[in-house]
Write a protein that holds these residues in place. Structure first.
Motif, PDB file in Angstrom:
ATOM      1  N   ALA A  43     -63.124 129.214 -27.028  1.00 55.15           N
ATOM      2  CA  ALA A  43     -62.383 129.174 -28.300  1.00 55.15           C
ATOM      3  C   ALA A  43     -61.045 129.885 -28.160  1.00 55.15           C
ATOM      4  O   ALA A  43     -60.018 129.430 -28.687  1.00 55.15           O
ATOM      5  CB  ALA A  43     -63.220 129.813 -29.402  1.00 55.15           C
ATOM      6  N   ARG A  44     -61.044 131.000 -27.464  1.00 52.46           N
ATOM      7  CA  ARG A  44     -59.816 131.764 -27.242  1.00 52.46           C
ATOM      8  C   ARG A  44     -58.790 130.919 -26.481  1.00 52.46           C
ATOM      9  O   ARG A  44     -57.594 130.950 -26.779  1.00 52.46           O
ATOM     10  CB  ARG A  44     -60.163 133.031 -26.455  1.00 52.46           C
ATOM     11  N   ALA A  45     -59.264 130.145 -25.495  1.00 49.41           N
ATOM     12  CA  ALA A  45     -58.369 129.278 -24.717  1.00 49.41           C
ATOM     13  C   ALA A  45     -57.863 128.105 -25.556  1.00 49.41           C
ATOM     14  O   ALA A  45     -56.687 127.735 -25.488  1.00 49.41           O
ATOM     15  CB  ALA A  45     -59.100 128.772 -23.475  1.00 49.41           C
ATOM     16  N   ILE A  46     -58.748 127.527 -26.361  1.00 50.61           N
ATOM     17  CA  ILE A  46     -58.363 126.390 -27.211  1.00 50.61           C
ATOM     18  C   ILE A  46     -57.292 126.796 -28.206  1.00 50.61           C
ATOM     19  O   ILE A  46     -56.366 126.037 -28.510  1.00 50.61           O
ATOM     20  CB  ILE A  46     -59.600 125.838 -27.949  1.00 50.61           C
ATOM     21  N   LEU A  47     -57.403 128.016 -28.724  1.00 56.52           N
ATOM     22  CA  LEU A  47     -56.464 128.505 -29.738  1.00 56.52           C
ATOM     23  C   LEU A  47     -55.023 128.489 -29.231  1.00 56.52           C
ATOM     24  O   LEU A  47     -54.080 128.357 -30.006  1.00 56.52           O
ATOM     25  CB  LEU A  47     -56.869 129.920 -30.154  1.00 56.52           C
ATOM     26  N   ARG A  48     -54.859 128.579 -27.931  1.00 53.94           N
ATOM     27  CA  ARG A  48     -53.517 128.583 -27.351  1.00 53.94           C
ATOM     28  C   ARG A  48     -52.892 127.190 -27.366  1.00 53.94           C
ATOM     29  O   ARG A  48     -51.677 127.048 -27.234  1.00 53.94           O
ATOM     30  CB  ARG A  48     -53.583 129.118 -25.922  1.00 53.94           C
ATOM     31  N   GLU A  49     -53.722 126.152 -27.461  1.00 52.83           N
ATOM     32  CA  GLU A  49     -53.272 124.757 -27.382  1.00 52.83           C
ATOM     33  C   GLU A  49     -52.406 124.539 -26.138  1.00 52.83           C
ATOM     34  O   GLU A  49     -51.235 124.143 -26.217  1.00 52.83           O
ATOM     35  CB  GLU A  49     -52.504 124.352 -28.646  1.00 52.83           C
ATOM     36  N   PRO A  50     -52.973 124.766 -24.974  1.00 56.82           N
ATOM     37  CA  PRO A  50     -52.193 124.684 -23.736  1.00 56.82           C
ATOM     38  C   PRO A  50     -51.984 123.236 -23.289  1.00 56.82           C
ATOM     39  O   PRO A  50     -52.650 122.310 -23.762  1.00 56.82           O
ATOM     40  CB  PRO A  50     -53.077 125.423 -22.739  1.00 56.82           C
ATOM     41  N   LYS A  51     -51.069 123.056 -22.369  1.00 58.12           N
ATOM     42  CA  LYS A  51     -50.876 121.740 -21.762  1.00 58.12           C
ATOM     43  C   LYS A  51     -51.971 121.462 -20.730  1.00 58.12           C
ATOM     44  O   LYS A  51     -52.328 120.310 -20.488  1.00 58.12           O
ATOM     45  CB  LYS A  51     -49.504 121.673 -21.070  1.00 58.12           C
ATOM     46  N   ILE A  52     -52.467 122.554 -20.114  1.00 59.47           N
ATOM     47  CA  ILE A  52     -53.497 122.434 -19.073  1.00 59.47           C
ATOM     48  C   ILE A  52     -54.598 123.440 -19.376  1.00 59.47           C
ATOM     49  O   ILE A  52     -54.309 124.612 -19.658  1.00 59.47           O
ATOM     50  CB  ILE A  52     -52.911 122.713 -17.676  1.00 59.47           C
ATOM     51  N   MET A  53     -55.859 122.996 -19.327  1.00 60.92           N
ATOM     52  CA  MET A  53     -56.979 123.921 -19.496  1.00 60.92           C
ATOM     53  C   MET A  53     -57.866 123.863 -18.258  1.00 60.92           C
ATOM     54  O   MET A  53     -58.201 122.783 -17.769  1.00 60.92           O
ATOM     55  CB  MET A  53     -57.809 123.588 -20.738  1.00 60.92           C
ATOM     56  N   ILE A  54     -58.218 125.048 -17.760  1.00 60.16           N
ATOM     57  CA  ILE A  54     -59.078 125.155 -16.589  1.00 60.16           C
ATOM     58  C   ILE A  54     -60.359 125.862 -16.999  1.00 60.16           C
ATOM     59  O   ILE A  54     -60.319 127.001 -17.479  1.00 60.16           O
ATOM     60  CB  ILE A  54     -58.377 125.936 -15.457  1.00 60.16           C
ATOM     61  N   LEU A  55     -61.486 125.183 -16.844  1.00 61.71           N
ATOM     62  CA  LEU A  55     -62.795 125.757 -17.152  1.00 61.71           C
ATOM     63  C   LEU A  55     -63.520 125.999 -15.832  1.00 61.71           C
ATOM     64  O   LEU A  55     -64.015 125.054 -15.207  1.00 61.71           O
ATOM     65  CB  LEU A  55     -63.600 124.815 -18.050  1.00 61.71           C
ATOM     66  N   ASP A  56     -63.506 127.256 -15.395  1.00 62.46           N
ATOM     67  CA  ASP A  56     -64.081 127.610 -14.094  1.00 62.46           C
ATOM     68  C   ASP A  56     -65.558 127.957 -14.256  1.00 62.46           C
ATOM     69  O   ASP A  56     -65.919 129.124 -14.424  1.00 62.46           O
ATOM     70  CB  ASP A  56     -63.298 128.776 -13.488  1.00 62.46           C
ATOM     71  N   ASP A  57     -66.412 126.940 -14.202  1.00 66.69           N
ATOM     72  CA  ASP A  57     -67.863 127.116 -14.342  1.00 66.69           C
ATOM     73  C   ASP A  57     -68.183 127.916 -15.608  1.00 66.69           C
ATOM     74  O   ASP A  57     -69.089 128.752 -15.619  1.00 66.69           O
ATOM     75  CB  ASP A  57     -68.426 127.818 -13.102  1.00 66.69           C
ATOM     76  N   SER A  58     -67.402 127.647 -16.661  1.00 63.84           N
ATOM     77  CA  SER A  58     -67.492 128.450 -17.881  1.00 63.84           C
ATOM     78  C   SER A  58     -68.449 127.876 -18.912  1.00 63.84           C
ATOM     79  O   SER A  58     -68.477 128.322 -20.055  1.00 63.84           O
ATOM     80  CB  SER A  58     -66.106 128.604 -18.502  1.00 63.84           C
ATOM     81  N   THR A  59     -69.233 126.859 -18.517  1.00 66.72           N
ATOM     82  CA  THR A  59     -70.269 126.328 -19.424  1.00 66.72           C
ATOM     83  C   THR A  59     -71.651 126.426 -18.773  1.00 66.72           C
ATOM     84  O   THR A  59     -72.595 125.771 -19.205  1.00 66.72           O
ATOM     85  CB  THR A  59     -69.978 124.855 -19.782  1.00 66.72           C
ATOM     86  N   SER A  60     -71.746 127.271 -17.743  1.00 66.35           N
ATOM     87  CA  SER A  60     -73.002 127.368 -16.978  1.00 66.35           C
ATOM     88  C   SER A  60     -74.153 127.912 -17.815  1.00 66.35           C
ATOM     89  O   SER A  60     -75.324 127.620 -17.546  1.00 66.35           O
ATOM     90  CB  SER A  60     -72.797 128.264 -15.754  1.00 66.35           C
ATOM     91  N   ALA A  61     -73.838 128.724 -18.844  1.00 69.87           N
ATOM     92  CA  ALA A  61     -74.893 129.318 -19.660  1.00 69.87           C
ATOM     93  C   ALA A  61     -75.213 128.485 -20.900  1.00 69.87           C
ATOM     94  O   ALA A  61     -76.022 128.896 -21.732  1.00 69.87           O
ATOM     95  CB  ALA A  61     -74.490 130.739 -20.081  1.00 69.87           C
ATOM     96  N   LEU A  62     -74.581 127.305 -20.993  1.00 65.67           N
ATOM     97  CA  LEU A  62     -74.799 126.464 -22.167  1.00 65.67           C
ATOM     98  C   LEU A  62     -75.791 125.349 -21.846  1.00 65.67           C
ATOM     99  O   LEU A  62     -75.856 124.855 -20.713  1.00 65.67           O
ATOM    100  CB  LEU A  62     -73.478 125.843 -22.627  1.00 65.67           C
ATOM    101  N   ASP A  63     -76.523 124.945 -22.868  1.00 68.80           N
ATOM    102  CA  ASP A  63     -77.392 123.779 -22.679  1.00 68.80           C
ATOM    103  C   ASP A  63     -76.533 122.520 -22.662  1.00 68.80           C
ATOM    104  O   ASP A  63     -75.377 122.511 -23.112  1.00 68.80           O
ATOM    105  CB  ASP A  63     -78.435 123.718 -23.799  1.00 68.80           C
ATOM    106  N   THR A  64     -77.088 121.443 -22.134  1.00 71.55           N
ATOM    107  CA  THR A  64     -76.303 120.221 -21.947  1.00 71.55           C
ATOM    108  C   THR A  64     -75.810 119.627 -23.266  1.00 71.55           C
ATOM    109  O   THR A  64     -74.729 119.044 -23.327  1.00 71.55           O
ATOM    110  CB  THR A  64     -77.142 119.177 -21.189  1.00 71.55           C
ATOM    111  N   ALA A  65     -76.586 119.791 -24.326  1.00 73.79           N
ATOM    112  CA  ALA A  65     -76.187 119.241 -25.623  1.00 73.79           C
ATOM    113  C   ALA A  65     -74.952 119.962 -26.153  1.00 73.79           C
ATOM    114  O   ALA A  65     -73.991 119.326 -26.618  1.00 73.79           O
ATOM    115  CB  ALA A  65     -77.342 119.357 -26.620  1.00 73.79           C
ATOM    116  N   THR A  66     -74.957 121.300 -26.079  1.00 74.27           N
ATOM    117  CA  THR A  66     -73.809 122.083 -26.554  1.00 74.27           C
ATOM    118  C   THR A  66     -72.591 121.808 -25.682  1.00 74.27           C
ATOM    119  O   THR A  66     -71.469 121.665 -26.183  1.00 74.27           O
ATOM    120  CB  THR A  66     -74.136 123.589 -26.528  1.00 74.27           C
TER     121      THR A  66
END
Length: 576
Positions: A481-504
Motif C-alpha cells: 500500500a505504501r508503494a502504491i500510494l506513490r503512484e510510481p512509473k515502475i513498481m518492483i515487488l521482490d517476493d513481497s507476496t510470499s506470506a499471502l494466500d493465493t486468493a489475496t
C-alpha cells in the motif's frame, strides 16, 4: 583536524567566551598566593590587623570572582562541547544517507552505530572536560614559573629536573595507549554487533532455545572489550601516580633546600610559602595538561574513525545527471555485468540483456541464490552496474538524478520494513501529503482494508518497532500500500507476496492492473502461481538469464521452469 575546526566554527562564540573566562579566572587565582605572602611577611610580621583584614578581604573577593568565572566557563564549555558533538553527529548521519548499498557494505551496521554514538561522545567529552585545563594549565604554569623565578631563581631550578621527567613519562604513556584506544573501539563494535543480532532475531533465538549460546557469544566479545578497556585505562591511569611521584619529590626537594635558605636568612617564610603555592600550581598544571593529552589522544582515535565515514565517497553520484524525467517506464538491460567488489573474481550477474515495455508485468523466477534481488536493485541504482548499461525510456539511468529515479520506482523489498509509529504514518512514507481518498484507494488495492477495521484504532494503530503487532502477511500488504500510494512509473515487488494466500495475492494483482494500468510491474517470486500470468517471465540461473518467455512457452521449452513447476505441483502449490 581542519574538518573538525569547521564544526567548532558554529560555536565560536561559546568557545571564545569559555577561553576568556578561563584566562581571567587563572589570573585571579595566580594573584592569591602573592596576597597570602604579603599577609604573612607584612601583616603577621608587623602585627598589623587592619592590613591582614584588607588583604584577607581581597583574597575572598578574588576567590569569589574565580568561582563565578569558573561557573561561566563550565556553562560555555558544556554548550560548545554538546553543540560540536551534535554538529558532527548530524553531519555523519547526513553522510550515511548519501551512501549506496556498496558504501554501507564497507562498514558494518554496529560499527556505524558506534561511530555515531560512542566515538562522538569521546570527542564531546574531550572538549567538555579538556577545554578548561587545556587553556588554563599553560597560562598558570608559565606565569607561576615566572613568579617562582622572581621569588628565588636558585630554588626554581628544580623545574628543570621535574618538567623533563614528566614529559618523558607522558610521552611513554601516550605512545602506548593510543593503539589500545583503537582496539577498544573495535571491541565495542563487536559488542554492538552481537547485541543487534540478538535483539533483531530474538524470536528465532527463543524458538531454537539458543539463549545460552547467545550468552556465550556475548560473553566472549564482552570479555574482549573488558580486556582492551582494562589495558587502555590501566596504562592511562599510570599518569596520575607518576605525576604525583614527581610532584611530591619536587616538594620535598624545595622544602629541604628552601628550609635551609630560611634558616640561613636567605629567604623569608612567607616567600617560601608563596613559592610552594606556585610550585603546586605548576605541577598541578602539568598534571592537568597531561590528562588533556590523554583525552586528546582518545578523541583523535575516535575522530579518525568518524573521518572514515565522512571521507567515504558515495559509490553512486549524480555527476552525469540531467533534468530528465521518467515518463513511460520502459526498462532495458544492455549486457549488464555486476559484482559487489571490484576485486571479486566472479560476477554475480553476467551478460544480462532484456527489455520491458511500459505497462507490462514481468515475472522473475529462479532458484535461491540466482541473484534475482540483486538484478532489480540495479534499476533504482541501489547498486551500480559494473559493466554494461541500464536504460529507462531509452536513456541511461545515470542521466536521471537519484532522487527522481527512486521517486519514480517503488520497491517493496524482500524483507518488509515498517517503522515505529501508526499505520497512517507508515503509509505516508509513500506520499507525505496523501489525501484520505488516496489512502483509501491504496489500502483497497493492497487488501489492507480487509484487516484495517480489526486493528484497535484503524489508521492510528501504533505498529511498534518493525511492526511487531501485525502478522507477516499484514506487513507485506501495508508495504505494498505504501508503494502504491506513490503512484510510481515502475513498481518492483521482490517476493513481497510470499506470506499471502493465493486468493489475496490475485486480488492485489487484479487491483494493480485495473487501477494502475500504465505502471510497469516487476514481480520476483518463488511461486510460479504468482507470476504465471505475467507477459514475460525471466528465468535466472546462477546470475545468468536461462530463458525468457510466457508461462506456456517456458513450460514447453525450459527445463529449469519445468522442474520448478512440477516440483511445486507435487508440493501442493497449485498454479491457478
Amino acid at each position: 583536524m581542519k574538518k573538525l575546526l569547521l564544526y567548532v566554527k558554529k560555536y565560536k562564540k561559546e568557545f571564545i567566551l569559555a577561553v576568556i573566562c578561563i584566562q581571567v579566572e587563572t589570573i585571579f587565582e595566580l594573584v592569591i598566593p602573592l596576597i597570602m605572602a604579603d599577609i604573612i611577611d607584612v601583616g603577621v610580621a608587623t602585627g598589623d590587623k587592619h592590613y591582614i583584614l584588607v588583604k584577607g578581604f581581597q583574597m575572598v573577593a578574588f576567590a569569589l570572582v574565580s568561582l563565578i568565572l569558573g561557573h561561566a566557563c563550565a556553562k560555555y564549555t558544556a554548550r560548545a562541547g554538546s553543540g560540536i558533538g551534535a554538529e558532527i553527529r548530524k553531519a555523519e548521519f547526513q553522510k550515511m544517507q548519501s551512501y549506496s548499498f556498496a558504501n554501507t557494505d564497507r562498514f558494518s551496521t554496529p560499527s556505524l552505530v558506534t561511530r555515531l554514538t560512542s566515538d562522538i561522545t569521546a570527542i564531546q567529552n574531550s572538549i567538555t572536560n579538556g577545554l578548561r585545563p587545556g587553556f588554563r594549565s599553560p597560562v598558570m604554569m608559565i606565569t607561576a614559573m615566572v613568579v617562582s623565578f622572581r621569588i628565588n631563581p636558585k630554588l626554581a631550578l628544580v623545574f628543570f629536573l621535574a618538567a623533563p621527567t614528566l614529559a618523558v613519562i607522558l610521552f611513554f604513556i601516550i605512545k602506548n595507549v593510543r593503539p589500545l584506544y583503537g582496539k577498544m573501539q573495535g571491541a565495542m563494535d563487536m559488542v554492538n554487533r552481537i547485541i543487534q543480532e540478538n535483539l533483531t532475531a530474538i524470536r528465532v533465538v527463543k524458538a531454537y532455545v539458543r539463549g545460552d549460546h547467545e550468552i556465550e557469544k556475548f560473553q566472549e566479545v564482552n570479555d574482549s572489550l573488558q580486556s582492551s578497556s582494562e589495558r587502555s585505562f590501566s596504562l592511562a591511569s599510570l599518569n596520575m601516580p607518576a605525576m604525583q611521584y614527581v610532584m611530591y619529590g619536587t616538594i620535598l626537594s624545595i622544602l629541604w633546600f628552601g628550609g635551609n635558605m630560611v634558616i640561613l636568612g636567605n629567604m623569608k617564610v612567607g616567600a617560601l610559602t608563596s613559592f610552594l603555592s606556585y610550585v603546586l600550581q605548576v605541577l598541578n598544571s602539568l598534571m592537568m595538561f597531561s590528562n588533556v593529552f590523554l583525552l586528546f589522544t582518545r578523541s583523535l582515535t575516535s575522530w579518525k574513525r568518524i573521518s572514515e565515514v565522512l571521507d567515504e565517497m558515495p559509490a553512486i553520484n549524480d555527476d552525469r545527471a540531467t533534468d530528465r524525467v521518467i515518463e513511460k517506464g520502459t526498462i532495458r538491460f544492455d549486457h549488464v555485468y555486476f559484482k559487489y567488489k571490484d576485486t571479486a573474481k566472479e560476477y554475480v550477474l553476467s551478460d544480462i540483456s532484456f527489455q520491458i515495455e511500459p505497462g507490462q508485468t514481468i515475472g522473475i523466477i529462479g532458484q535461491t541464490g540466482a541473484a534475482k534481488s540483486t538484478l532489480v536493485q540495479l534499476i533504482p541504482r541501489l547498486y551500480e552496474a559494473t559493466e554494461g548499461n541500464i536504460y529507462i525510456d531509452d536513456h541511461p539511468i545515470y542521466e536521471y538524478t537519484q532522487d527522481h529515479l527512486r521517486d519514480s520506482i517503488a520497491m517493496v523489498l524482500q524483507k518488509n520494513t515498517l517503522f515505529s509509529g501508526t499505520v497512517r504514518e507508515n503509509l505516508y512514507w509513500g506520499k507525505e501529503d496523501a489525501t484520505d481518498e488516496e489512502l483509501e484507494r491504496a489500502v483497497n488495492i493492497s487488501c489492507v482494508s480487509e484487516f484495517l477495521d480489526r486493528l484497535e484504532h484503524g489508521y492510528d494503530t501504533e505498529l511498534g518497532q518493525g511492526g511487531v503487532n501485525v502478522s507477516g502477511g499484514q506487513k507485506q500488504r501495508i508495504c505494498i500500500a505504501r508503494a502504491i500510494l506513490r503512484e510510481p512509473k515502475i513498481m518492483i515487488l521482490d517476493d513481497s507476496t510470499s506470506a499471502l494466500d493465493t486468493a489475496t495475492e490475485a486480488k492485489i494483482k487484479e487491483g494493480l492492473e485495473k487501477e494502475l494500468p500504465g505502471m510497469t510491474k516487476i514481480m520476483i517470486s518463488q511461486r510460479i502461481s504468482s507470476i504465471m500470468h505475467a507477459e514475460q517471465i525471466i528465468i535466472l540461473d546462477d546470475g545468468r538469464i536461462n530463458g525468457i518467455g510466457t508461462h506456456d512457452q517456458l513450460l514447453e521449452e525450459n527445463e529449469i521452469y519445468q522442474d520448478i513447476y512440477y516440483s511445486q505441483q507435487k508440493g501442493g502449490i497449485q498454479a491457478v
